[in-house]
Design an enzyme around this catalytic site. Structure first.
Site, mmCIF file in Angstrom:
data_model
loop_
_atom_site.group_PDB
_atom_site.id
_atom_site.type_symbol
_atom_site.label_atom_id
_atom_site.label_comp_id
_atom_site.label_asym_id
_atom_site.label_seq_id
_atom_site.Cartn_x
_atom_site.Cartn_y
_atom_site.Cartn_z
ATOM 1 N N GLU A 143 -2.025 -72.128 -15.103
ATOM 2 C CA GLU A 143 -1.327 -72.910 -16.131
ATOM 3 C C GLU A 143 -2.127 -74.139 -16.555
ATOM 4 O O GLU A 143 -2.395 -75.019 -15.735
ATOM 5 C CB GLU A 143 0.035 -73.390 -15.621
ATOM 6 C CG GLU A 143 0.788 -74.233 -16.652
ATOM 7 C CD GLU A 143 1.975 -74.979 -16.073
ATOM 8 O OE1 GLU A 143 2.849 -75.381 -16.862
ATOM 9 O OE2 GLU A 143 2.018 -75.190 -14.837
ATOM 10 N N GLU A 240 11.580 -76.315 -17.961
ATOM 11 C CA GLU A 240 10.938 -77.342 -17.144
ATOM 12 C C GLU A 240 10.973 -78.672 -17.903
ATOM 13 O O GLU A 240 9.957 -79.177 -18.377
ATOM 14 C CB GLU A 240 9.497 -76.939 -16.794
ATOM 15 C CG GLU A 240 8.921 -77.802 -15.675
ATOM 16 C CD GLU A 240 7.500 -77.435 -15.309
ATOM 17 O OE1 GLU A 240 7.203 -77.353 -14.110
ATOM 18 O OE2 GLU A 240 6.675 -77.245 -16.217
#
Length: 261
Positions: A143, A240
């Site tokens: 990521e 998130e």
């Protein structure tokens, strides 16, 4: 149909961690993610997931000394043994929780270490993790994280991640496409989704620039959700974000997708 996963490290923090599973399910989520589960017993988490009818969408491998500021081990030369041990720990939790995706944090750029050496370490470590995970049918995710929130992070753009996928060369390594980080670093989200199609297996969302609920800010998330539906995205959308206030009070945006009991 979009499938949302509540991020229990950021959402429902009004209650202790183990109580957040119940809160997420009561709010209409059918999946959860979080940063790290290792402070809790894996069997206790598994029991909570089963009791609430929740899917574990994702969590991170051990990141090193988080409290001391470490943000992953994968690119850190000399820490390979610790990284390998973390892979084993993460896979044990993933098996217990029925989780098929693990994110390996890259770590920070190291003073006095060349980028070439860090990249070679990163590639070798991700290949190791992927080979171990493949035996259990698990994906390893990489990521990019924006350099404003995490200065000095080794992996910061989708372009870099895409190039690394080619070098890593493992079919069970995918990108974790966090649209919040991507918007800050590169923008052009729709075309990035198109370019990376088939190379990512998990998406995360939050408003830009404040990282709150995805109903405000500069990104038109409802449009992107429809676009992803139309393209046939069948992975999870991880929430998130840091709620502006009380988590439940901020879930009006989620109402069209909530599946309450």
């Amino acid at each position: 149909m979009a499938r949302f996963a509540a991020n229990l490290s950021m959402m429902f923090t009004e209650v202790p961690f183990m109580a957040r599973f119940k809160a997420a399910r009561a709010a209409g989520f059918r999946a959860v993610e979080y940063l790290f589960p290792y402070a809790e017993d894996k069997d206790a988490i598994a029991a909570e997931l089963k009791a609430r009818g929740l899917t574990q969408a994702l969590f991170n491998m051990p990141p090193g000394d988080w409290e001391a500021g470490e943000r992953g081990l994968a690119s850190l030369p000399g820490r390979e043994t610790e990284f390998h041990a973390g892979v084993a720990t993460a896979l044990a939790y993933a098996e217990a929780l029925g989780c098929t995706q693990l994110h390996a944090m890259a770590g920070l750029c190291q003073p006095g270490v060349s980028r070439e050496r860090q990249q070679a370490t990163y590639v070798a470590n991700i290949q190791y993790a992927a080979d171990q995970a493949a035996q259990k049918g698990i994906l390893v995710l990489i990521e990019p994280i924006n350099s404003r929130d995490m200065p000095g992070y080794f992996l910061s753009t989708q372009v870099q991640a895409e190039a690394l996928l080619e070098v890593i060369d493992r079919p069970n390594v995918k990108i974790q496409l966090d649209l919040y980080h991507c918007q800050i670093m590169e923008g052009d989200l729709t075309r990035t989704i198109d370019r990376l199609w088939g190379k990512f297996s998990h998406i995360q969302v939050a408003s830009v620039p404040e990282r709150h609920e995805p109903d405000q800010g500069e990104v038109n998330y409802p449009w992107l959700f429809d676009y992803l539906d139309a393209k046939g995205y069948n992975g999870f959308l991880g929430c998130e974000y840091r709620p502006r206030g009380n988590t439940e009070a901020g879930l009006g945006w989620f109402a069209p997708w909530a599946e309450k009991e």
